[in-house]
Design an enzyme around this catalytic site. Sequence first.
Site, PDB file in Angstrom:
ATOM      1  N   ASP A 189       2.842  -9.792  68.113  1.00 50.87           N
ATOM      2  CA  ASP A 189       2.722 -10.635  66.922  1.00 50.87           C
ATOM      3  C   ASP A 189       3.760 -10.351  65.841  1.00 50.87           C
ATOM      4  OD1 ASP A 189       0.569 -11.947  68.039  1.00 50.87           O
ATOM      5  OD2 ASP A 189      -0.924 -10.817  66.938  1.00 50.87           O
ATOM      6  N   ASP A 225     -10.628  -8.556  64.342  1.00 53.35           N
ATOM      7  CA  ASP A 225     -11.076  -8.972  65.667  1.00 53.35           C
ATOM      8  C   ASP A 225     -10.859  -7.924  66.745  1.00 53.35           C
ATOM      9  OD1 ASP A 225      -8.320  -9.308  65.550  1.00 53.35           O
ATOM     10  OD2 ASP A 225      -8.379 -11.465  65.947  1.00 53.35           O
TER      11      ASP A 225
END
Length: 798
Positions: A458, A50
Site C-alpha cells: 500500500d 482491520d
Amino acid sequence: MKYLKLFAAVIAPVLAATSWDNVHIGGGGGFVSGIVFHPSEKGLAYARTDIGGIYKLNSDDSWTPITDGIANSSNWHNWGIDALALDPQDPDIIYAAVGMYTNSWDPSNGSIMKSTDQGATWTFTSLSFKVGGNMPGRGNGERLAVDPQNSNIVYFGARSGNGLWKSTNAGQSFQKVTSFTAVGTYAPDPSDTYGYNSDLQGLTFITFDSTSGKTGGATSRIFVGTADNVTASVYVSENAGSTWSAVEDQPDTFFPHKCRLQPEEKALYLTYSDGTGPYDGTQGAVYRYDITTGVWDDITPVSGSSLYFGFGGLGVDLQEPGTLVVASLNSWWPDAQLFRSTDSGASWDPIWVWGSSGAMDRSHTMDVTLAPWIKTEFLDNDTKWLGWMIESLEIDPLDSNHWLYGTGLTIYGGHDLTNWGTSSKVTTKSLADGIEEYAVQEVKSVPGGTELLAAIADECGFTFLAQSDLGTAPSKAWDTPLWTTSISVDYAGNKVSNVVRVGNAAGNYMVALSSNGGSSWYINYATDTAKYGGQVAYSADADTILWSTSTSGVVRSANSASFSAVSSLPSNAVIASDKRNNKYFYAGSSATFYVSSNTASSFSSGGSLSGASSIRDIEAHPTIAGELYVSTDVGIFHSTDFGSSFTKLSGALTDTHRISLGKGSSASWNLYAFGDGSNGERLYGSADGGSSWTDIQGSSQTFGAIDGCRVGGSGNNADYVYVGTNGRGVFYGKVTLSGGSGTTSSTTKAAETSSTTQSSSTSSKSSTSSTSTTSSAVPTTTGTASHYQQCGGFSSRV
C-alpha cells in the site's frame, strides 16, 4: 482457536530476550476502520484497524498499541477488529469483536474480548461463528455496544446470517437474540467462490437510546441496523430487546453505515451508501430521525450531479445540539468532501468548494509534519488531500474542537473544528503518530550499506540509511517509480549501494533500481508491463537480476538486457544470490534445491535436503562465498560448499519459515528463524550457527502468523534484528543470545548432523463462556488495492 479457563489473575508473561520497538514510519499505513470516544472521560479514545489491532489515544495526540500481546501464530486473526465498544459507566472497560475473515482464509471462529484496565490485559470469550475484521463492510458500526444504563448487557451484531447476540453477564457469555430475525441479507458479489464478497454482510450498528428510560433494569429503546436495502434496514425495540419491529417510514434505498444519537434533540442521525464499504459508494444519503414524532427527514447535503458518492463517517457534537459533520464515502475525484451543519442538517457548509478561478477553494489547511512522506508522495502529486474510505469521523463528546477521522492511509483531525464556518481555517492534521499498521513484504539490512530496506504493501516501501533514522518518519516513500506495493527487495553483496526491488501490479514496469542504497530509484525497462510479483535476487556484482515472478515464471536479466525465461527452474521457485561470488545463484521448489554457477543462465540440482518437502527461504552468508542456510518444513539445512551438500540443524527448530543472518557481538553472525521450537511457533535466534536457540520473541510481543512474517538481521549493528509483520509494521530489537553476547534460560541445544550427499551435477449452540486471559504489551508513551483503496494489507492465509 483453543481457549483456556478464565484465570483469576493475569497470566505471567515469559520474559523475552528482546525489547521490541516499532520502526517509525508514521502516517498509520492502513485502514482505520473505527474510532470511539468515551462519553464521560475527555480525550479518552480508541482506534480499531482491520489487520493491526487496537490503539489508545494519548494526551499528546499520539497513539499506543494495546493489542500487541494477543496475536500469536495460532491466533493471528485477533488483530482483525470488526467492532469496538466502551462501557459508558466505566472508562476502564473496553470490548472488541475480533477475527479476520468469515470465509476459509481464517480457520477459526471469532471472539469477544474484554479489558478492564484500558487494554493492559484482555480476556476472551469464544463465539460459535467467525468474525470479519478485514471483510467488506468493516467500516460500518459500531456492531458492538454496551447498555449505557446496565453494564452487564452487551449486544453484538454478527455477519454471515448469524443475527443479533446478547450478553447479560458483562461479556462472559453470549446468547442469540431469537426475537430479532433480520440477518442482513446483502452480499456484494453472491457469485464469489472465495467467499470474501459472497458472505452476508449482517448487522451494521447497534445504538441505545439513553433517553428512553429502563425496562427491567435495561435501556428500553434500542436501534439495530442491517445490511438490507430491499425491505427495511433499521429496527427498534421499545422493551429492552424482548420484541423488535422495523422503524416505520424509513428510507429503503441504501445501506445504513452509521447511526448516532443526539440525546438533547432526541434524534438519530444516519449515513447511508449504496454499498457497504469501505471501497465502494457512488450514491447515498444522510437522514435525521425524530424519535419523538417518528418523522424521517432527508438532510443529504448535496443532490443531482453533485451527489456521486455515498456517506460514511458521522460525527455529532454532543456539546452543541444540531451540530454535526458527515463525510463522503469515496469521492475519488477531486477529493473527499466533508460537510458541517449547525442547524440539524437544514443547511450545510462543505470544507471545500470550487473557486471562481476553477481551482479548489479549501476552508482547511493540511499538516502532515508527523509523516512528511504523505506530502511528497500524495499531497504534492494529487488533489485527494482529505483521504478516502472515510468510515469513521468522530467529535470528542466533551470537546467540540477535538475531532478525528480514519482513512485508508492515516488518521486526520485536529483541535480547532469550530473554526469551520468562520474566517479562520480548520487544521486538518495527520494524527496517526504511533499507529504502524503496515503490511510488510520484505525487510533487508545491508552489511556496510543501508541499515533497513522495508518493502511495504500500500505504501511501496521505505529506506532507513542508518540505525539513528529508525525513530524518524521518512521524508519520502520509494518513488520514481511509486507503486502501490513493493513485494521484494535485494542488494548486491559486493556493491552494497546497488539495490533492486519489484512491485506487485500489472500494467506498469515492476522493476526498479537504486545505486545509492535506496535513497532514490529509477525504472528498469528491461522488463515488460505484464510481469509482476514474486521475489527478486541481485548478483553480488550487481550485473544480473533473477526474478521469480508471479505471472511469467522465473526470468533473468544480465547487464540490463531484456528479461528472458530461466527454463531450468519451475515457476514460483524461492531464489537467492550468493553475496560474494557473482556467478552463483540458488533456488528451491518443493523439496528440490537448485544451484547455478553461471549467473543464473541455467540451474541444476544441488544437495539433498533429507526429509524436506517444502523449501521456504534461502539465506546466503553476507561475507562468506558458498555458505548458505535453507529453511524448510522440517527445519534448517546448512551448506558451506555452494549448496553441493547440506547438514541439517537437527533437534532445534522444525517447520521453519523466513530466516536471516545478522551481525553478532563477535566476528560471528547470528542466525534468526521463525519456526516451531521449545516455546512453540515464534521467533528464535542463535549465536552459534544453530547449535542452540533462544526464544527472542517472548509472550509480551506477538507478530501474528509466523508464515507471513519477515525477518532481517542487522548487517551493521551487532545483535539487532528486524521483524516485518502483516499489520503491525516493522519491529526491531537488540537480542541477547546464548553462546553470543549473553545467556538466557529459554534455549534449546541442537547438534548438527550430516545428512546429505553431494550432487554430481554441481561442483562447487450459543457462544461458549470459555475464556482466556492474556497480557498486552503497553509501551511507555510521551490485499493489494490501489493507493486509494487501501485495506490495510494482506493476510498470509489468503
